[in-house]
Design a protein around this motif. Sequence first.
Motif, mmCIF file in Angstrom:
data_model
loop_
_atom_site.group_PDB
_atom_site.id
_atom_site.type_symbol
_atom_site.label_atom_id
_atom_site.label_comp_id
_atom_site.label_asym_id
_atom_site.label_seq_id
_atom_site.Cartn_x
_atom_site.Cartn_y
_atom_site.Cartn_z
ATOM 1 N N ALA A 117 0.826 -1.203 0.000
ATOM 2 C CA ALA A 117 0.000 0.000 0.000
ATOM 3 C C ALA A 117 0.864 1.257 0.000
ATOM 4 C CB ALA A 117 -0.918 0.009 1.214
ATOM 5 N N CYS A 118 0.407 2.289 -0.689
ATOM 6 C CA CYS A 118 1.128 3.563 -0.761
ATOM 7 C C CYS A 118 0.453 4.598 0.118
ATOM 8 C CB CYS A 118 1.175 4.071 -2.201
ATOM 9 S SG CYS A 118 2.240 3.112 -3.286
ATOM 10 N N ALA A 119 1.206 5.163 1.051
ATOM 11 C CA ALA A 119 0.709 6.264 1.867
ATOM 12 C C ALA A 119 0.968 7.554 1.093
ATOM 13 C CB ALA A 119 1.418 6.288 3.215
ATOM 14 N N MET A 120 -0.111 8.223 0.682
ATOM 15 C CA MET A 120 -0.013 9.361 -0.217
ATOM 16 C C MET A 120 0.177 10.645 0.591
ATOM 17 S SD MET A 120 -0.299 7.468 -2.803
ATOM 18 C CE MET A 120 -0.123 8.766 -4.022
ATOM 19 N N LEU A 121 1.439 11.047 0.740
ATOM 20 C CA LEU A 121 1.780 12.173 1.603
ATOM 21 C C LEU A 121 1.430 13.508 0.958
ATOM 22 C CD1 LEU A 121 5.248 10.880 2.817
ATOM 23 C CD2 LEU A 121 3.109 10.882 4.119
ATOM 24 N N ASN A 122 0.881 14.386 1.765
ATOM 25 C CA ASN A 122 0.548 15.737 1.339
ATOM 26 C C ASN A 122 1.839 16.513 1.088
ATOM 27 O OD1 ASN A 122 -0.097 18.550 1.422
ATOM 28 N ND2 ASN A 122 -1.987 18.095 2.502
ATOM 29 N N THR A 123 2.016 17.014 -0.115
ATOM 30 C CA THR A 123 3.284 17.644 -0.491
ATOM 31 C C THR A 123 3.498 19.003 0.157
ATOM 32 O OG1 THR A 123 2.236 18.546 -2.482
ATOM 33 C CG2 THR A 123 3.377 16.442 -2.699
ATOM 34 N N SER A 124 2.488 19.535 0.811
ATOM 35 C CA SER A 124 2.669 20.818 1.506
ATOM 36 C C SER A 124 3.113 20.618 2.945
ATOM 37 C CB SER A 124 1.365 21.620 1.475
ATOM 38 O OG SER A 124 0.364 20.965 2.222
ATOM 39 N N GLN A 125 3.147 19.374 3.410
ATOM 40 C CA GLN A 125 3.521 19.105 4.797
ATOM 41 C C GLN A 125 5.042 19.132 4.987
ATOM 42 O OE1 GLN A 125 1.736 15.412 6.022
ATOM 43 N NE2 GLN A 125 -0.333 16.250 6.076
ATOM 44 N N LYS A 126 5.417 19.611 6.151
ATOM 45 C CA LYS A 126 6.826 19.623 6.537
ATOM 46 C C LYS A 126 6.927 19.310 8.017
ATOM 47 C CE LYS A 126 8.224 23.309 3.294
ATOM 48 N NZ LYS A 126 8.833 24.660 3.207
ATOM 49 N N GLY A 127 8.153 19.133 8.476
ATOM 50 C CA GLY A 127 8.430 19.060 9.909
ATOM 51 C C GLY A 127 7.606 18.045 10.662
ATOM 52 N N LYS A 128 7.075 18.484 11.809
ATOM 53 C CA LYS A 128 6.386 17.574 12.717
ATOM 54 C C LYS A 128 5.139 16.954 12.095
ATOM 55 C CE LYS A 128 8.000 19.767 16.979
ATOM 56 N NZ LYS A 128 7.601 20.493 18.228
#
Length: 609
Positions: A117-128
């Motif tokens: 499965a692919c966890a589709m990370l939000n590209t605007s997220q950073k850091g914590k």
Amino acid sequence: MSQDIVTARDLIRSLPAVLRRFPSIARGLYYYAVKDDQKELTLGKLIERNAAKYPNRPAILFDDRTISWQEFDVWSNRIAHYLKDQGLVKGDSIAVLLDNRPELLAIVAGAGKVGVACAMLNTSQKGKVLTHSINLIEPRMLVVGEELLDHAEGIRHDIQLRHSHPLQYLSDTNTLNMFGDAPDGYVNMAQEVSQRSGTRPVLSNPVVMGDTAVYLYTSGTTGLPKAAPGSHRKFVRAYGGFGMLSLAMEPDDVLYCTLPLYHGTALLVCWGSVLAGGSAIALRRKFSATAFWDDIRKYNATTFGYVGELCRYLLNQTPSDQDRNHHLTKMIGNGLRPSIWKEFKKRFGVDMVAELYASSEGNIGFINFFNVDNTVGFSTAPYKLVKYHEGTRDPVRNDKGRLQEVKKGEPGLLIGEITKKWAFEGYTQKDATEKSTLREAFKKGDAWFNTGDVLKEIGCRHLQFVDRMGDTFRWKGENVSTTELENIIDGSGMVQEAIVYGVEIPNTNGKAGMVTLVPNDPDAAFDTDKLFAYLQENLPPYAVPVFVRVTHAIEKTGTFKYRKVDIQKLGYSLDQPHVDVYAWLPGTSGYTQLTPALVADIDSGGVRF
């Protein structure tokens, strides 16, 4: 307030168009209704079918690249073999941090073929926040694109990845033949993938429809994101329900997608529809209102994926004699406000608005199958609209502890019954899943998914979106719907966009209405007197916003959702530079611009609202 009604005549009027889609509808009904989670009907199978049937037709268009279905299938097979060679097995997961580009779809497809499965990370997220999103899934690897390497570098020592070579890198090039150089600590994934077989992988434990294909995240606008697992079933349902039943996609169709692929509307709805037709998806990294129609013409797009704000941005562009110089006739998405629905269709010559209602984690969806204006359509899933406590996600229970349905035409909290056919896949966090589950709602042993959204029936079992719970505030003893108030303000012709919410004033009950808006002409002085007169004519006094914040832009998430919590925290303060805030003070007949002294007077209770 909208008075839209769907009648039998509306549905009959649409029948000729429906009948023309009948062959596609018949196929779509089968895929939409498939129940057997153990069936080997998966994302990979859908891709392989198109590769066999339309080998040389385009599957993906991106910049000046064209990737055929056969090329895409072979590419995804190589990725599948690579992941398998790295010891990944069915049930494992990887995290994906890539912009909208072909590599993202290839990785989702390749991973899906081996049950990863692919966890589709939000590209605007950073850091914590990004660290939280990754660790929530406990993936084996992180696949990061060169364009987002800084995001990954900032958290690489804080994330928990369970692999000897956890960091996989893709250069920001055409990685089918240009591999670039991977930075220290990263594996050059494209180079490794190129050395693998392009044949379909054979598994001793085959992937089935009920297996998890992706993890999609909530936007995190009201806290840390939650991850919702999406099975292959969701792709199959989108394939049948949106691609066949609604849009009747064909091989000649091209769907233009600027929505982020880490979001369900783009990945499941838009790509799922493309898969259904053997069509092509044309990708752009980020939405651009000025480049939109040039891209539509460049790719000869017939369809596009939208959210409501995207449509507003297009309408805000200066009208042009090129507005109808295109072959685009269909659009699919959600959040198109009634206040701009007909205007958008008329100006740009769009025939079909396949408005939908769904959520990444939910078990219920609606689709505007009959192409009626201002509705999310209807659903074959079991659902009810029930009474709710204003301003919360909580339904009202009677003396016997049961929920109560609203009368026809009244707004109600939408809940979907959880059954074997209409399963609720929920979130990775069990407590979050349980929080969204209503038990013993109407009888002993039943369970329902709480959408947290208020809708109403407007005829013929068609629903219209009313409000998202928590977006209603109470002022002067009356409940005010932010969505309906936003629609009224939209109709003024004075604003590009507006967001309404409630704010607290010391020594008052409830919350006062406030609107943050972007004027049609940000460079000209905004006419608050004209706005006030318009609001007085169209709203009861308690619904007229007490405060108005005039700004040049309203911050949003990558999926075009407003960061309402952040805006709400500002209240009527003057902390933002280059922003004007106005108030409708008691005993006055218009808005007064706030000063630090006046804000202090309000805060101290010197101004009695």
